[in-house]
Design an enzyme around this catalytic site. Structure first.
Site, PDB file in Angstrom:
ATOM      1  N   PHE A  11     -71.667 -40.397  -2.261  1.00  0.00           N
ATOM      2  CA  PHE A  11     -71.897 -41.491  -3.216  1.00  0.00           C
ATOM      3  C   PHE A  11     -73.382 -41.760  -3.448  1.00  0.00           C
ATOM      4  O   PHE A  11     -73.759 -42.822  -3.921  1.00  0.00           O
ATOM      5  CB  PHE A  11     -71.190 -42.773  -2.765  1.00  0.00           C
ATOM      6  CG  PHE A  11     -69.781 -42.552  -2.302  1.00  0.00           C
ATOM      7  CD1 PHE A  11     -68.802 -42.164  -3.197  1.00  0.00           C
ATOM      8  CD2 PHE A  11     -69.430 -42.689  -0.973  1.00  0.00           C
ATOM      9  CE1 PHE A  11     -67.503 -41.935  -2.783  1.00  0.00           C
ATOM     10  CE2 PHE A  11     -68.131 -42.448  -0.542  1.00  0.00           C
ATOM     11  CZ  PHE A  11     -67.174 -42.068  -1.452  1.00  0.00           C
ATOM     12  N   GLY A  20     -66.839 -33.873  -3.371  1.00  0.00           N
ATOM     13  CA  GLY A  20     -65.469 -34.317  -3.571  1.00  0.00           C
ATOM     14  C   GLY A  20     -64.953 -34.324  -4.983  1.00  0.00           C
ATOM     15  O   GLY A  20     -63.729 -34.362  -5.189  1.00  0.00           O
ATOM     16  N   ARG A  45     -65.569 -33.594 -23.492  1.00  0.00           N
ATOM     17  CA  ARG A  45     -64.528 -32.626 -23.138  1.00  0.00           C
ATOM     18  C   ARG A  45     -64.129 -32.788 -21.678  1.00  0.00           C
ATOM     19  O   ARG A  45     -64.984 -32.837 -20.792  1.00  0.00           O
ATOM     20  CB  ARG A  45     -65.070 -31.218 -23.374  1.00  0.00           C
ATOM     21  CG  ARG A  45     -64.042 -30.112 -23.308  1.00  0.00           C
ATOM     22  CD  ARG A  45     -64.740 -28.776 -23.543  1.00  0.00           C
ATOM     23  NE  ARG A  45     -63.813 -27.685 -23.770  1.00  0.00           N
ATOM     24  CZ  ARG A  45     -64.188 -26.421 -23.879  1.00  0.00           C
ATOM     25  NH1 ARG A  45     -65.479 -26.094 -23.803  1.00  0.00           N
ATOM     26  NH2 ARG A  45     -63.295 -25.466 -24.094  1.00  0.00           N
ATOM     27  N   ILE A  46     -62.856 -32.866 -21.412  1.00  0.00           N
ATOM     28  CA  ILE A  46     -62.340 -32.997 -20.054  1.00  0.00           C
ATOM     29  C   ILE A  46     -61.942 -31.612 -19.560  1.00  0.00           C
ATOM     30  O   ILE A  46     -60.968 -31.025 -20.042  1.00  0.00           O
ATOM     31  CB  ILE A  46     -61.145 -33.971 -20.004  1.00  0.00           C
ATOM     32  CG1 ILE A  46     -61.536 -35.330 -20.578  1.00  0.00           C
ATOM     33  CG2 ILE A  46     -60.638 -34.095 -18.574  1.00  0.00           C
ATOM     34  CD1 ILE A  46     -62.669 -36.022 -19.869  1.00  0.00           C
ATOM     35  N   GLN A  71     -61.303 -38.560 -10.178  1.00  0.00           N
ATOM     36  CA  GLN A  71     -62.632 -39.143 -10.206  1.00  0.00           C
ATOM     37  C   GLN A  71     -62.575 -40.606 -10.631  1.00  0.00           C
ATOM     38  O   GLN A  71     -63.231 -41.470 -10.048  1.00  0.00           O
ATOM     39  CB  GLN A  71     -63.522 -38.374 -11.193  1.00  0.00           C
ATOM     40  CG  GLN A  71     -64.253 -37.196 -10.596  1.00  0.00           C
ATOM     41  CD  GLN A  71     -65.414 -37.653  -9.734  1.00  0.00           C
ATOM     42  OE1 GLN A  71     -65.244 -38.083  -8.605  1.00  0.00           O
ATOM     43  NE2 GLN A  71     -66.610 -37.545 -10.271  1.00  0.00           N
ATOM     44  N   LYS A 104     -69.464 -34.853 -20.534  1.00  0.00           N
ATOM     45  CA  LYS A 104     -70.349 -35.988 -20.290  1.00  0.00           C
ATOM     46  C   LYS A 104     -70.410 -36.429 -18.830  1.00  0.00           C
ATOM     47  O   LYS A 104     -71.336 -37.132 -18.442  1.00  0.00           O
ATOM     48  CB  LYS A 104     -69.909 -37.185 -21.153  1.00  0.00           C
ATOM     49  CG  LYS A 104     -70.175 -37.017 -22.639  1.00  0.00           C
ATOM     50  CD  LYS A 104     -69.870 -38.307 -23.382  1.00  0.00           C
ATOM     51  CE  LYS A 104     -70.299 -38.238 -24.830  1.00  0.00           C
ATOM     52  NZ  LYS A 104     -70.062 -39.520 -25.542  1.00  0.00           N
ATOM     53  N   GLY A 108     -68.232 -39.262 -12.829  1.00  0.00           N
ATOM     54  CA  GLY A 108     -68.364 -39.841 -11.498  1.00  0.00           C
ATOM     55  C   GLY A 108     -68.912 -41.253 -11.492  1.00  0.00           C
ATOM     56  O   GLY A 108     -68.432 -42.123 -10.753  1.00  0.00           O
ATOM     57  N   GLU A 109     -69.928 -41.507 -12.314  1.00  0.00           N
ATOM     58  CA  GLU A 109     -70.586 -42.813 -12.282  1.00  0.00           C
ATOM     59  C   GLU A 109     -69.852 -43.841 -13.131  1.00  0.00           C
ATOM     60  O   GLU A 109     -69.587 -44.960 -12.688  1.00  0.00           O
ATOM     61  CB  GLU A 109     -72.036 -42.692 -12.780  1.00  0.00           C
ATOM     62  CG  GLU A 109     -72.784 -41.479 -12.299  1.00  0.00           C
ATOM     63  CD  GLU A 109     -73.068 -41.471 -10.811  1.00  0.00           C
ATOM     64  OE1 GLU A 109     -72.988 -42.540 -10.167  1.00  0.00           O
ATOM     65  OE2 GLU A 109     -73.369 -40.394 -10.275  1.00  0.00           O
TER      66      GLU A 109
END
Length: 704
Positions: free
Chosen positions: A243, A470, A592-593, A602, A665, A668-669
Site C-alpha cells: 500500500f 497483490g 480499458r479493463i 482491486q 488508467k 489501485g488508488e
C-alpha cells in the site's frame, strides 16, 4: 488459436504458488550460515544519545556484533533521489550521529547467530539520552506551518492556486458552508512485514528485500554505501501487501547490508509490527478547511480549499492534497492552498490514494453539507456542477465518464429510493443512512522497459523489473504479452522483481499496467518483427527489448484522470452508536479493463481500505514523546471479515485513445478514493450528526 486475452477474467497465474506456499517473499530467502539482526529504536522522541553500554549484550553467547553510532562504519550517503523520494530535505543517515529525531529511530542493531539471541541481546543494551520535548501534533501551539519548497514556483503544482475571486463569491453567496475536516494519521499495516536478507560475495551485494521499486532500492543502497550501482542486486518476486510502505528504501535495508558486511556472513533483518509504525512511513495527518458558495439552484460560485499536512523536520513529504479541487466541479472562483507542518516524527510516505483520498474526503463531505443547505439531493448537486473541461488547467479531459458513473452506480445502488431528510430511513430500531461521493485519480504513465524471448518450442519469456504486491501484475502483463504474441496464456512466462531486469517505474500510483504493459507490448511487437525478418531461419531463440513511455505532446493537450462514484449504506444502532457498513457500490470510468476479475478485486480491496479509513484506522501518538501507542494488531483497528458486506464494483465502458497505447488508467488508488466521504455522508444521513473527523468513532455519535 484464440489469443483474445485482454478483457477476459483470467484467474491469477501466480495463484497456485501463493496458496501452496511455493511463492517466496523477502524473509523466505534464507541463506546458508546466515545471522539475524534486530534493530533497537530510540525510546525518546527528540534529543541525543549520551551513553550506550553494550557490554552485556556483546558477552551474550551467539552475539556477533552490536553496531551503534560509536562504531558503525561511516557511510557515503551520496546524493540520490529516486522518483518516489521527497524532493526536498535529506533522508535519515542511520547510525551516523548521536541525534534522535523521532521516536523509534534506529540507534543500534544487534547481530547474532539466532533470532532469539539477537532479540535477547537487544534487550540488554543500556542507553541514556539527553531528552528534549518533541512536537508531534500539527495542532500543537509550537508547530508552525511552512510553504513546501516543491510548491513555491507558480504553475499546476504550486502550493497556492487561484482563479477568479472565491472570497468575494463567498461573501455574496445566497448559500454557503465553511467547515474544517481532520483526517487521522494512518499506517499501512500490510500482512508481510518489511524484511531484507543481505549477502555479500566479494564486493557484490545481493538484497532479497521487500520493495515496490527494486531499481530505486539498488541505486539508493549503492549511493548510501558508496559503491557502483552494478554491484548491488535486488530481488523481490512477491510482496505480501504494501500500500506504499515499501516504495522507499528505509534504513533497515541499509542496516542489513552494513551488518552483513561487518560480520562477514548473510544477515536477515525483519521489522516487527511495532517497528513498522516507527520506521517505514505513514499517511500524514491532515487538517483541511473547505468553504463553498452556490446559487439557490445549486450552481457553485466559489470554492476555497486549504490543507495542511504533517512532515518530518529532515524531509518535506508532499502529496496531492488539494489537486482534485480545481477540476472536479465547474466553478468560476477557486482557491487552493497547501502547507506543511514540520514535526519531530519520521517522514510520512505515500499510502494508497495518497493526497487524493484525504483531499476528496474533505471536499466531498463539504459538497454533502452544501446539498443539505440547499435542500437538494447530493447526487443532483454534483450533476449540476459537472464541468466540460479541466477548468484548473484549461484543458479538455482525455475522457471523463463521471456522469456515466453516477448513473451506473445510482442504478445499481437504488439511490432513487433514498429519502432526503436525515434520520428518515429505518430498519426496525436501526437508523439507515445512504451517502455518496465522487472519486478521481490522475493517470500516471512512466517510462518502462521490457525484454521478450521467443523460444524454439513456441513459448515466450518476458522480463521487467516490476513488482507485484497483490493487484495481479503477473496475470495482467501475461495477458498483454499473450495477446500481442498470439499465444495461449500458459505459453508465456512473465518474470519480475529483479534489478537486473529492464528498468520500470515504481509499483505504485496506479501506473504499473500503463507503464510496464506498454513496454511489454512494444517488446513483443519488436520480437515479432524480428521473427518476421528471420522467417527463413529457425536457429534458436529470438530476443528483443523495448522501452515505452508517455507521449509528452499528447499529455500536454489533455487532462488525464480516472473517475468514479461511490454509494454507501450504513446501519447505526441509536443506543450505542455502533456503525455497520452494509453495502458499498462503486462505479468507475478507468479506460480499458484488462482483466475484469482482477479489476473487481482491486476495487473491493480499495473499498475495504476506505472503510478502515472512515471508521477504524488511526495511529494515536503519546504527546510526551510522539510514541505510537497503538502500534500493534490489537489496538490499531482494521476491517476484518465480519466488518465487510456487499461490495460491488462496476465499470462503465470507456475508450480513451490518448492516455497510453493500451488505453488503461489504473484502479489501485481510485478504488479507495471516495469511500471515506461516502461513509461519512451516510452517517450524517442516518443520524443528522455531521462528523468532520476521521475515523468516525462511537464517541462522535453518543456525545451530546
Amino acid at each position: 488459436m484464440n489469443a483474445n486475452h485482454i478483457g477476459q477474467p483470467h484467474a491469477r497465474v501466480d495463484g497456485r504458488a501463493k496458496v501452496t506456499g511455493s511463492a517466496r517473499y523477502a524473509a523466505d530467502f534464507n541463506q546458508p550460515g546466515q545471522a539475524y539482526a534486530v534493530i533497537v529504536g530510540a525510546s525518546i522522541g527528540l534529543g541525543r544519545v549520551i551513553a550506550l553500554d553494550a557490554e552485556a549484550a556483546r558477552r551474550l553467547p551467539g552475539v556477533l556484533a552490536v553496531l551503534t553510532h560509536e562504531n558503525a562504519p561511516k557511510l557515503a550517503y551520496a546524493p540520490h533521489k529516486g522518483f518516489i523520494d521527497p524532493e526536498h530535505g535529506e533522508r535519515l543517515h542511520v547510525l551516523q550521529d548521536d541525534h534522535v529525531r523521532f521516536y523509534g529511530q534506529p540507534v543500534a542493531v544487534v547481530v547474532a547467530q539466532t533470532l532469539d539471541q539477537a532479540e535477547h541481546a537487544a534487550c540488554l543494551l543500556l542507553i541514556r539520552y539527553a531528552e528534549e520535548s518533541p512536537v508531534s501534533d500539527p495542532l500543537d501551539q509550537r508547530a508552525e506551518a511552512v510553504v513546501p519548497e516543491a510548491g513555491r514556483e507558480p504553475g499546476p503544482h504550486s502550493a497556492d492556486r487561484v482563479r477568479g475571486d472565491p472570497e468575494a463569491a463567498l461573501a455574496a453567496a445566497a448559500v454557503s458552508i465553511d467547515a474544517t475536516y481532520d483526517a487521522a494519521r494512518e499506517n499501512h499495516f500490510p500482512i508481510e512485514p518489511n524484511a531484507t536478507v543481505a549477502a555479500w560475495q566479494g564486493d557484490q551485494l545481493t538484497l532479497w528485500s521487500k520493495s515496490q521499486f527494486v531499481i530505486n532500492e539498488q541505486a539508493e543502497i549503492a549511493a548510501i554505501l558508496g559503491i557502483p550501482t552494478e554491484n548491488v542486486h535486488v530481488i523481490c518476486p512477491f510482496i505480501g501487501g504494501a500500500f506504499g510502505t515499501s516504495l522507499r528504501t528505509w534504513p533497515h535495508v541499509t542496516l542489513a547490508a552494513v551488518a552483513a558486511r561487518e560480520v562477514g556472513k548473510p544477515v536477515k533483518l525483519v521489522l516487527s509490527r511495532r517497528q513498522m509504525f516507527h520506521q517505514t512511513g505513514h499517511r500524514p495527518r491532515t487538517v483541511q478547511r473547505i468553504a463553498l458558495s452556490a446559487t439557490p439552484d445549486g450552481r457553485l460560485t466559489g470554492i476555497v480549499h486549504e490543507g495542511t499536512g504533517e512532515t518530518s523536520r529532515h524531509e518535506q513529504f508532499t502529496e496531492a492534497l488539494t489537486a482534485v479541487t480545481p477540476f472536479l466541479y465547474r466553478c468560476p472562483n477557486v482557491r487552493t492552498r497547501y502547507r506543511l507542518v514540520p514535526l519531530d516524527i519520521g517522514t510520512p510516505t505515500f499510502m494508497r490514494g495518497p493526497g487524493e483520498a484525504t483531499g476528496v474526503f474533505a471536499l466531498e463531505c463539504a459538497m454533502d453539507e452544501l446539498a443539505y443547505a440547499l435542500e437538494m439531493d447530493p447526487l443532483e448537486l454534483r450533476r449540476r456542477n459537472e464541468p466540460g473541461l479541466d477548468e484548473g488547467m484549461q484543458l479538455p479531459f482525455s475522457s471523463r465518464s463521471m456522469l456515466a458513473c453516477y448513473e451506473r452506480g445510482a442504478d445499481a445502488f437504488g439511490w432513487s429510493r433514498r429519502t432526503l431528510s436525515p434520520g428518515s430511513m429505518r430498519d426496525g430500531r436501526l437508523h439507515i443512512g445512504w451517502g455518496m461521493a465522487c472519486a478521481s485519480y490522475p493517470v500516471f504513465h512512466g517510462q518502462a522497459s521490457a525484454r521478450v524471448r521467443l523460444l524454439a518450442d513456441g513459448t515466450a519469456e518476458v522480463e521487467a523489473a516490476a513488482s507485484d504486491m497483490g493487484p495481479g501484475t503477473y496475470t495482467s502483463i501475461t495477458q498483454i504479452a499473450a495477446e500481442t504474441l498470439g499465444l495461449p496464456m500458459d505459453s508465456v512466462r512473465f518474470s519480475l522483481g529483479r534489478s537486473d531486469f529492464p528498468p520500470t517505474p515504481p509499483h505504485g500510483g496506479s501506473m504499473t499496467l500503463a507503464s510496464v504493459g506498454s513496454a511489454v507490448r512494444a517488446a513483443c511487437i519488436a520480437a515479432l518483427d524480428q521473427r518476421q525478418a528471420r522467417a527463413d531461419r529457425t536457429d534458436g531463440a529470438i530476443e528483443a527489448s523495448a522501452t515505452a513511455g508517455p507521449d509528452g505532446e499528447v499529455r500536454s493537450r489533455f487532462s488525464m484522470h480516472a473517475f468514479g462514484a461511490v454509494f454507501v449504506e450504513v446501519a447505526i444502532d441509536p443506543d450505542v452508536g455502533t456503525i455497520r457498513v452494509r453495502r458499498v457500490v462503486g462505479a468507475y470510468g478507468a479506460g480499458r479493463i484488462v482483466n475484469p476479475r482482477l479489476a473487481a478485486s482491486q476495487c473491493t480491496g480499495g473499498m475495504v481500505g476506505g472503510i478502515g479509513m472512515a471508521l477504524m484506522e488511526r495511529t494515536a501518538l503519546d504527546p510526551r514523546d510522539g510514541r505510537p501507542v497503538n502500534a500493534h494488531m490489537a489496538d490499531y483497528l482494521v476491517p476484518v471479515n465480519l466488518d465487510i458486506h456487499g461490495l460491488e464494483a462496476h465499470f462503465v465502458d470507456e475508450v480513451d485513445p490518448h492516455v497510453n497505447e493500451l488505453g488503461v488508467k489504473g484502479l489501485g488508488e481510485i478504488a479507495l478514493v471516495g469511500v471515506a466521504p461516502a461513509v461519512a455522508n451516510a452517517v450524517f444521513h442516518a443520524t443528522g450528526k455531521r462528523v468532520r473527523e476521521l475515523p468516525i468513532r462511537i464517541e462522535h455519535l453518543v456525545e451530546h
